[in-house]
Write a protein that holds these residues in place. Structure first.
Motif, PDB file in Angstrom:
ATOM      1  N   ILE A  60       0.877  -1.184   0.223  1.00  0.00           N
ATOM      2  CA  ILE A  60       0.104  -0.060   0.019  1.00  0.00           C
ATOM      3  C   ILE A  60       0.792   1.405  -0.019  1.00  0.00           C
ATOM      4  N   ALA A  61       0.705   2.138  -1.041  1.00  0.00           N
ATOM      5  CA  ALA A  61       1.358   3.307  -1.055  1.00  0.00           C
ATOM      6  C   ALA A  61       1.085   4.249   0.263  1.00  0.00           C
ATOM      7  N   GLU A  62       2.132   4.994   0.749  1.00  0.00           N
ATOM      8  CA  GLU A  62       1.930   5.802   1.992  1.00  0.00           C
ATOM      9  C   GLU A  62       0.785   6.793   1.772  1.00  0.00           C
ATOM     10  N   GLU A  63       0.773   7.376   0.647  1.00  0.00           N
ATOM     11  CA  GLU A  63      -0.302   8.518   0.232  1.00  0.00           C
ATOM     12  C   GLU A  63      -1.858   7.771   0.277  1.00  0.00           C
ATOM     13  N   LYS A  64      -1.963   6.453   0.224  1.00  0.00           N
ATOM     14  CA  LYS A  64      -3.337   5.607   0.380  1.00  0.00           C
ATOM     15  C   LYS A  64      -3.546   5.429   1.714  1.00  0.00           C
ATOM     16  N   ILE A  65      -2.938   5.806   2.763  1.00  0.00           N
ATOM     17  CA  ILE A  65      -3.104   5.424   4.142  1.00  0.00           C
ATOM     18  C   ILE A  65      -3.702   6.706   4.852  1.00  0.00           C
ATOM     19  N   SER A  66      -4.561   6.506   5.686  1.00  0.00           N
ATOM     20  CA  SER A  66      -5.276   7.713   6.603  1.00  0.00           C
ATOM     21  C   SER A  66      -5.260   7.318   7.578  1.00  0.00           C
ATOM     22  N   VAL A  67      -4.797   8.307   8.792  1.00  0.00           N
ATOM     23  CA  VAL A  67      -4.866   8.193  10.316  1.00  0.00           C
ATOM     24  C   VAL A  67      -5.726   9.349  10.758  1.00  0.00           C
ATOM     25  N   GLU A  68      -6.887   9.295  11.358  1.00  0.00           N
ATOM     26  CA  GLU A  68      -7.730  10.393  11.788  1.00  0.00           C
ATOM     27  C   GLU A  68      -7.957  10.035  13.337  1.00  0.00           C
ATOM     28  N   LEU A  69      -8.074  11.117  14.061  1.00  0.00           N
ATOM     29  CA  LEU A  69      -8.467  11.085  15.296  1.00  0.00           C
ATOM     30  C   LEU A  69      -9.620  12.005  15.704  1.00  0.00           C
ATOM     31  N   ARG A  80      -5.870  -0.793  -0.988  1.00  0.00           N
ATOM     32  CA  ARG A  80      -4.798  -1.515  -1.843  1.00  0.00           C
ATOM     33  C   ARG A  80      -5.588  -1.735  -3.106  1.00  0.00           C
ATOM     34  N   GLU A  81      -4.952  -1.093  -4.320  1.00  0.00           N
ATOM     35  CA  GLU A  81      -5.511  -1.641  -5.535  1.00  0.00           C
ATOM     36  C   GLU A  81      -4.811  -2.564  -6.298  1.00  0.00           C
ATOM     37  N   ARG A  82      -5.674  -3.446  -6.873  1.00  0.00           N
ATOM     38  CA  ARG A  82      -5.152  -4.606  -7.662  1.00  0.00           C
ATOM     39  C   ARG A  82      -4.489  -3.840  -9.005  1.00  0.00           C
ATOM     40  N   THR A  83      -3.483  -4.324  -9.427  1.00  0.00           N
ATOM     41  CA  THR A  83      -2.895  -3.935 -10.819  1.00  0.00           C
ATOM     42  C   THR A  83      -3.063  -5.177 -11.805  1.00  0.00           C
ATOM     43  N   GLN A  84      -3.928  -4.364 -13.043  1.00  0.00           N
ATOM     44  CA  GLN A  84      -4.389  -5.211 -13.789  1.00  0.00           C
ATOM     45  C   GLN A  84      -3.140  -5.381 -14.965  1.00  0.00           C
ATOM     46  N   GLU A  85      -2.554  -6.668 -14.830  1.00  0.00           N
ATOM     47  CA  GLU A  85      -1.444  -6.776 -16.317  1.00  0.00           C
ATOM     48  C   GLU A  85      -2.249  -7.554 -17.037  1.00  0.00           C
ATOM     49  N   GLU A  86      -1.938  -7.248 -18.384  1.00  0.00           N
ATOM     50  CA  GLU A  86      -2.424  -8.146 -19.473  1.00  0.00           C
ATOM     51  C   GLU A  86      -1.187  -9.243 -19.807  1.00  0.00           C
ATOM     52  N   SER A  87      -1.500 -10.536 -19.797  1.00  0.00           N
ATOM     53  CA  SER A  87      -0.325 -11.316 -20.041  1.00  0.00           C
ATOM     54  C   SER A  87      -0.949 -12.747 -20.595  1.00  0.00           C
ATOM     55  N   ASP A  88      -0.195 -13.589 -20.835  1.00  0.00           N
ATOM     56  CA  ASP A  88      -0.698 -15.005 -21.193  1.00  0.00           C
ATOM     57  C   ASP A  88      -0.650 -15.838 -20.088  1.00  0.00           C
ATOM     58  N   GLU A  89      -0.140 -15.400 -18.886  1.00  0.00           N
ATOM     59  CA  GLU A  89      -0.083 -16.125 -17.849  1.00  0.00           C
ATOM     60  C   GLU A  89      -1.624 -16.622 -17.370  1.00  0.00           C
ATOM     61  N   GLU A  95      -5.809 -14.879  -3.714  1.00  0.00           N
ATOM     62  CA  GLU A  95      -5.884 -14.878  -2.293  1.00  0.00           C
ATOM     63  C   GLU A  95      -5.745 -13.809  -1.475  1.00  0.00           C
ATOM     64  N   ARG A  96      -4.792 -12.728  -2.156  1.00  0.00           N
ATOM     65  CA  ARG A  96      -4.486 -11.319  -1.617  1.00  0.00           C
ATOM     66  C   ARG A  96      -5.682 -10.618  -1.512  1.00  0.00           C
ATOM     67  N   ARG A  97      -5.983  -9.740  -0.631  1.00  0.00           N
ATOM     68  CA  ARG A  97      -7.163  -9.136  -0.470  1.00  0.00           C
ATOM     69  C   ARG A  97      -6.757  -7.615  -1.115  1.00  0.00           C
ATOM     70  N   TYR A  98      -7.668  -7.031  -1.971  1.00  0.00           N
ATOM     71  CA  TYR A  98      -7.741  -5.558  -2.376  1.00  0.00           C
ATOM     72  C   TYR A  98      -9.087  -4.936  -2.173  1.00  0.00           C
ATOM     73  N   GLY A  99      -8.813  -3.426  -2.034  1.00  0.00           N
ATOM     74  CA  GLY A  99     -10.143  -2.862  -1.869  1.00  0.00           C
ATOM     75  C   GLY A  99      -9.470  -1.809  -0.702  1.00  0.00           C
TER      76      GLY A  99
END
Length: 157
Positions: A60-69, A80-89, A95-99
């Protein structure tokens, strides 16, 4: 020609238990579907002067994290964003969670924004919350006669 295999009931029971465990975990976790909400594990420990909350947030990129009081509650959220890569694999299981996730934790009464600091290093977010000063008891001198002493001051009756 038939081959005889020794029946081992305990091995079969263990295999059945493993299969049932995987099945139940799959039901609870959404069978690997990644569109479900996720919440990372939280570790909490205390030192003399602060309480520390640690969350594993790999990828997770640091700028995507929020801490609030807000009103005695610490809310930590991230995406956490899923990266979509086009491949023949071929992928057989995700199993890794995204969102996004959000987690709210109560903090001691009297904590202000200046008492909270956060550090993100090597995929681990540590939030440090300074403990507020506890009010010290006031000693009241009990005396007989015309005056009693309160915190070193003399009161006349």
């Amino acid at each position: 020609m038939a081959t005889l295999v020794r029946w081992e009931p305990f091995r079969e029971i263990a295999a059945f238990q493993n299969e049932m465990s995987r099945f139940m975990n799959g039901l609870l976790e959404g069978n690997g579907r990644t569109n479900q909400a996720w919440v990372p594990a939280l570790d909490v420990w205390e030192t003399e002067s602060e309480i520390v909350y640690a969350l594993d947030l790999p990828g997770i990129a640091e700028e995507k994290i929020s801490v609030e009081l807000d009103d005695g509650a610490l809310t930590i959220s991230a995406e956490r964003e899923r990266t979509q890569e086009e491949s023949d694999e071929r992928f057989y299981r995700y199993e890794r969670r995204y969102g996004t996730f959000s987690r709210t934790i109560g903090v001691p009464q009297g904590v202000t924004e200046s008492d909270v600091s956060a550090e993100y290093k090597s995929g681990v977010l540590e939030v440090h919350v300074k403990k507020p000063e506890q009010p010290k008891p006031k000693r009241i001198q009990v005396g007989s006669g015309a005056g009693a002493t309160i915190e070193g001051k003399s009161e006349q009756k």
